[in-house]
Design a protein around this motif. Structure first.
Motif, short mmCIF file in Angstrom:
data_model
loop_
_atom_site.label_atom_id
_atom_site.label_comp_id
_atom_site.label_asym_id
_atom_site.label_seq_id
_atom_site.Cartn_x
_atom_site.Cartn_y
_atom_site.Cartn_z
N UNK A 30 -25.77 -34.15 15.00
CA UNK A 30 -24.70 -35.75 14.66
C UNK A 30 -25.07 -36.75 15.13
N UNK A 31 -25.13 -36.62 16.83
CA UNK A 31 -25.75 -38.06 17.58
C UNK A 31 -27.46 -38.56 16.80
N UNK A 32 -28.30 -37.52 16.52
CA UNK A 32 -29.43 -37.62 15.71
C UNK A 32 -29.34 -38.82 14.46
N UNK A 33 -28.10 -38.45 13.95
CA UNK A 33 -27.91 -38.52 12.35
C UNK A 33 -27.36 -40.26 12.93
N UNK A 34 -26.96 -40.70 13.58
CA UNK A 34 -25.81 -41.52 14.49
C UNK A 34 -27.46 -42.63 14.61
N UNK A 35 -28.15 -42.20 15.49
CA UNK A 35 -29.14 -43.44 15.69
C UNK A 35 -29.64 -43.98 15.35
N UNK A 36 -29.57 -43.50 13.51
CA UNK A 36 -30.27 -43.84 12.65
C UNK A 36 -29.64 -45.24 12.07
N UNK A 37 -28.65 -45.36 12.80
CA UNK A 37 -27.92 -46.80 11.85
C UNK A 37 -27.96 -47.52 13.30
N UNK A 38 -27.81 -46.73 14.27
CA UNK A 38 -27.68 -47.87 15.61
C UNK A 38 -28.79 -47.68 16.40
N UNK A 39 -29.96 -47.50 16.44
CA UNK A 39 -31.18 -47.41 16.89
C UNK A 39 -30.52 -47.89 18.48
N UNK A 40 -31.04 -46.73 19.71
CA UNK A 40 -31.15 -47.46 21.07
C UNK A 40 -32.29 -46.67 21.22
N UNK A 41 -32.88 -47.49 22.77
CA UNK A 41 -34.04 -46.63 22.70
C UNK A 41 -34.01 -45.91 23.37
N UNK A 42 -33.38 -44.83 23.60
CA UNK A 42 -33.28 -43.54 23.62
C UNK A 42 -33.55 -42.36 23.02
N UNK A 43 -33.80 -41.39 23.73
CA UNK A 43 -33.47 -39.70 23.18
C UNK A 43 -32.13 -39.35 22.57
N UNK A 44 -31.63 -39.23 23.52
CA UNK A 44 -30.78 -39.17 23.27
C UNK A 44 -30.07 -37.28 22.39
#
Length: 199
Positions: A30-44
């Motif tokens: 889920x966190x990985x999926x959310x990164x696609x919409x509002x990417x931040x320069x961290x792996x998370x």
């Protein structure tokens, strides 16, 4: 709750580790999926694998492996050799479990030490994996460090060093966030489990 009276307070029985491992893998996805919409320069991508690791080695392994298998095969649809990145998640599980075995407790200073231990080891590991993939598959840096990698490599710095240097600060910040959230999640879910078992 615990496997026996003599085990670490951080080793839960398999009846908890297995379902929690699956649950934490889903949270990582889920966190990985959310990164696609509002990417931040961290792996998370290891927040909940870290949480899982505090519950037990099996829990951590399930969380890490399911996350990588799901994102590689089902979600991201990238080549299967990309599963090699799972090594980084599994290393994090190993570091946490070995650390717990040695210390038998976790305090704020332990969390800080874990941030730096994990960040440095995983940075070297990630740079090594990238270098090998780059040599054998032509793999290009597409992670959160791609811009710094491109800057360094364009100035005749070796592939390994170009991959390593930007990973260290990114991993320190990323793992500091992940370990803080992971530890807080562990403490909260631990209380919920205690309530369930008392009911």
């Amino acid at each position: 709750m615990l496997e026996n009276k003599n085990t670490s307070p951080f080793t839960y029985s398999l009846k908890w580790q297995i379902p929690l491992g699956v649950f934490f893998a889903c949270l990582n996805i889920g966190v990985n999926y959310l990164q696609n919409f509002n990417p931040i320069p961290l792996y998370m991508d290891t927040i909940f694998t870290i949480t899982a690791s505090f519950f037990g080695g099996i829990c951590g392994l399930i969380s890490g492996l399911l996350y990588h298998i799901s994102t590689t095969v089902i979600y991201a649809k990238v080549p299967l050799w990309s599963l090699v990145w799972a090594i980084c998640s599994l290393t994090i599980v190993l570091i946490i479990r070995v650390y717990i075995k040695i210390r038998q407790k976790i305090e704020i200073t332990d969390l800080i030490l874990l941030v730096f231990l994990i960040s440095l080891i995983v940075s070297f590991e990630g740079a090594t994996i990238f270098t090998v993939l780059n040599v054998f598959t032509g793999y290009k840096e597409d992670s959160q460090v791609k811009f710094m990698y491109a800057l360094l490599s364009s100035n005749s710095i070796s592939v390994f060093i170009s991959a390593l240097l930007p990973r260290v600060p990114v991993n320190i910040l990323d793992k500091a966030i992940s370990i803080c959230i992971g530890w807080a999640s562990f403490k909260g879910i631990k209380k919920l489990i205690a309530l369930v078992e008392k009911a």
